[in-house]
Design a protein around this motif. Sequence first.
Motif, PDB file in Angstrom:
ATOM      1  N   PHE A 103       0.834  -1.202   0.000  1.00 53.63           N
ATOM      2  CA  PHE A 103       0.000   0.000   0.000  1.00 53.63           C
ATOM      3  C   PHE A 103       0.871   1.255   0.000  1.00 53.63           C
ATOM      4  CE2 PHE A 103      -2.036   3.503   2.194  1.00 53.63           C
ATOM      5  CZ  PHE A 103      -3.238   3.606   1.521  1.00 53.63           C
ATOM      6  N   HIS A 104       1.829   1.302   0.915  1.00 57.59           N
ATOM      7  CA  HIS A 104       2.698   2.473   1.027  1.00 57.59           C
ATOM      8  C   HIS A 104       3.543   2.659  -0.234  1.00 57.59           C
ATOM      9  CE1 HIS A 104       1.627   2.083   5.274  1.00 57.59           C
ATOM     10  NE2 HIS A 104       2.019   3.334   5.402  1.00 57.59           N
ATOM     11  N   LEU A 105       4.098   1.579  -0.759  1.00 61.47           N
ATOM     12  CA  LEU A 105       4.906   1.681  -1.975  1.00 61.47           C
ATOM     13  C   LEU A 105       4.080   2.184  -3.151  1.00 61.47           C
ATOM     14  CD1 LEU A 105       7.026  -1.574  -1.725  1.00 61.47           C
ATOM     15  CD2 LEU A 105       7.918   0.762  -1.752  1.00 61.47           C
ATOM     16  N   LYS A 106       2.873   1.661  -3.277  1.00 61.25           N
ATOM     17  CA  LYS A 106       2.020   2.082  -4.391  1.00 61.25           C
ATOM     18  C   LYS A 106       1.714   3.575  -4.289  1.00 61.25           C
ATOM     19  CE  LYS A 106      -2.447   1.388  -6.536  1.00 61.25           C
ATOM     20  NZ  LYS A 106      -3.800   0.950  -6.318  1.00 61.25           N
ATOM     21  N   ARG A 107       1.346   4.019  -3.109  1.00 54.04           N
ATOM     22  CA  ARG A 107       1.021   5.435  -2.933  1.00 54.04           C
ATOM     23  C   ARG A 107       2.234   6.329  -3.184  1.00 54.04           C
ATOM     24  NH1 ARG A 107      -2.995   3.096  -2.973  1.00 54.04           N
ATOM     25  NH2 ARG A 107      -4.944   3.510  -1.925  1.00 54.04           N
ATOM     26  N   ARG A 108       3.382   5.894  -2.691  1.00 47.96           N
ATOM     27  CA  ARG A 108       4.590   6.720  -2.786  1.00 47.96           C
ATOM     28  C   ARG A 108       5.174   6.710  -4.201  1.00 47.96           C
ATOM     29  NH1 ARG A 108       7.020  11.073  -1.209  1.00 47.96           N
ATOM     30  NH2 ARG A 108       9.242  10.873  -0.926  1.00 47.96           N
ATOM     31  N   ILE A 109       5.270   5.531  -4.818  1.00 51.52           N
ATOM     32  CA  ILE A 109       5.957   5.412  -6.107  1.00 51.52           C
ATOM     33  C   ILE A 109       5.004   5.610  -7.280  1.00 51.52           C
ATOM     34  CG2 ILE A 109       7.262   3.849  -7.586  1.00 51.52           C
ATOM     35  CD1 ILE A 109       8.376   2.628  -4.953  1.00 51.52           C
ATOM     36  N   ALA A 110       3.899   4.888  -7.294  1.00 48.94           N
ATOM     37  CA  ALA A 110       3.002   4.942  -8.450  1.00 48.94           C
ATOM     38  C   ALA A 110       2.161   6.218  -8.468  1.00 48.94           C
ATOM     39  CB  ALA A 110       2.099   3.717  -8.474  1.00 48.94           C
ATOM     40  N   GLU A 111       1.723   6.647  -7.300  1.00 45.38           N
ATOM     41  CA  GLU A 111       0.833   7.811  -7.238  1.00 45.38           C
ATOM     42  C   GLU A 111       1.551   9.089  -6.803  1.00 45.38           C
ATOM     43  OE1 GLU A 111      -2.608   6.687  -4.956  1.00 45.38           O
ATOM     44  OE2 GLU A 111      -2.826   4.818  -6.083  1.00 45.38           O
ATOM     45  N   GLN A 155       2.523  10.250  -4.009  1.00 48.91           N
ATOM     46  CA  GLN A 155       2.001  10.961  -2.840  1.00 48.91           C
ATOM     47  C   GLN A 155       3.125  11.218  -1.842  1.00 48.91           C
ATOM     48  OE1 GLN A 155      -1.211   8.868  -0.970  1.00 48.91           O
ATOM     49  NE2 GLN A 155      -2.607   9.175  -2.667  1.00 48.91           N
ATOM     50  N   PRO A 156       3.116  12.393  -1.220  1.00 49.63           N
ATOM     51  CA  PRO A 156       4.104  12.653  -0.158  1.00 49.63           C
ATOM     52  C   PRO A 156       3.828  11.781   1.059  1.00 49.63           C
ATOM     53  CG  PRO A 156       2.766  14.613  -0.634  1.00 49.63           C
ATOM     54  CD  PRO A 156       2.259  13.504  -1.489  1.00 49.63           C
ATOM     55  N   MET A 157       4.868  11.514   1.824  1.00 50.44           N
ATOM     56  CA  MET A 157       4.722  10.649   3.001  1.00 50.44           C
ATOM     57  C   MET A 157       3.690  11.194   3.982  1.00 50.44           C
ATOM     58  SD  MET A 157       8.311   8.977   4.030  1.00 50.44           S
ATOM     59  CE  MET A 157       9.631   9.445   2.959  1.00 50.44           C
ATOM     60  N   LEU A 158       3.644  12.499   4.144  1.00 49.00           N
ATOM     61  CA  LEU A 158       2.671  13.093   5.069  1.00 49.00           C
ATOM     62  C   LEU A 158       1.238  12.789   4.623  1.00 49.00           C
ATOM     63  CD1 LEU A 158       2.203  14.726   7.600  1.00 49.00           C
ATOM     64  CD2 LEU A 158       2.334  16.794   6.215  1.00 49.00           C
ATOM     65  N   GLN A 159       0.988  12.877   3.349  1.00 42.12           N
ATOM     66  CA  GLN A 159      -0.357  12.580   2.830  1.00 42.12           C
ATOM     67  C   GLN A 159      -0.711  11.104   3.031  1.00 42.12           C
ATOM     68  OE1 GLN A 159      -0.888  13.779  -1.222  1.00 42.12           O
ATOM     69  NE2 GLN A 159      -2.992  13.060  -1.323  1.00 42.12           N
ATOM     70  N   GLY A 186      -3.994   7.397   9.016  1.00 37.33           N
ATOM     71  CA  GLY A 186      -4.150   7.725  10.433  1.00 37.33           C
ATOM     72  C   GLY A 186      -2.946   7.321  11.266  1.00 37.33           C
ATOM     73  N   VAL A 187      -1.753   7.402  10.653  1.00 38.80           N
ATOM     74  CA  VAL A 187      -0.516   7.054  11.358  1.00 38.80           C
ATOM     75  C   VAL A 187       0.449   8.218  11.263  1.00 38.80           C
ATOM     76  CG1 VAL A 187      -0.774   4.569  10.928  1.00 38.80           C
ATOM     77  CG2 VAL A 187       0.530   5.969   9.314  1.00 38.80           C
ATOM     78  N   ASN A 188       1.545   8.112  12.011  1.00 35.84           N
ATOM     79  CA  ASN A 188       2.577   9.128  12.002  1.00 35.84           C
ATOM     80  C   ASN A 188       3.410   9.003  10.725  1.00 35.84           C
ATOM     81  OD1 ASN A 188       5.211  10.454  12.670  1.00 35.84           O
ATOM     82  ND2 ASN A 188       4.137  10.775  14.620  1.00 35.84           N
ATOM     83  N   LYS A 189       3.955  10.122  10.270  1.00 33.21           N
ATOM     84  CA  LYS A 189       4.803  10.123   9.073  1.00 33.21           C
ATOM     85  C   LYS A 189       5.997   9.176   9.248  1.00 33.21           C
ATOM     86  CE  LYS A 189       7.747  13.187   6.404  1.00 33.21           C
ATOM     87  NZ  LYS A 189       8.274  14.536   6.296  1.00 33.21           N
TER      88      LYS A 189
END
Length: 74
Positions: free
Chosen positions: A31-39, A41-45, A51-54
């Motif tokens: 999930f995190h890889l997809k959001r960060r690499i494919a989409e 998205q910044p880590m904060l987003q 609902g977790v810490n950066k």
Amino acid sequence: ADYEAAAVPLRQRLRELRILLAAAADPEERFHLKRRIAELQPMLQIAESRGVNKSTVCRTLHRAENKLRRFLRY
């Protein structure tokens, strides 16, 4: 070499990446890889959407990247 990677169609490389992610990363890491690499998205987003810490996102991405590196060595 770089010219060999360029010869492989992008669609095939993306399919291979999905297979690699399925084998090497757990669902949260994927999930995190997809959001960060494919989409892109910044880590904060990503953190806010989960609902977790950066720092949690950062650690999860780091763990997933390490798994992928180890997986690619074999």
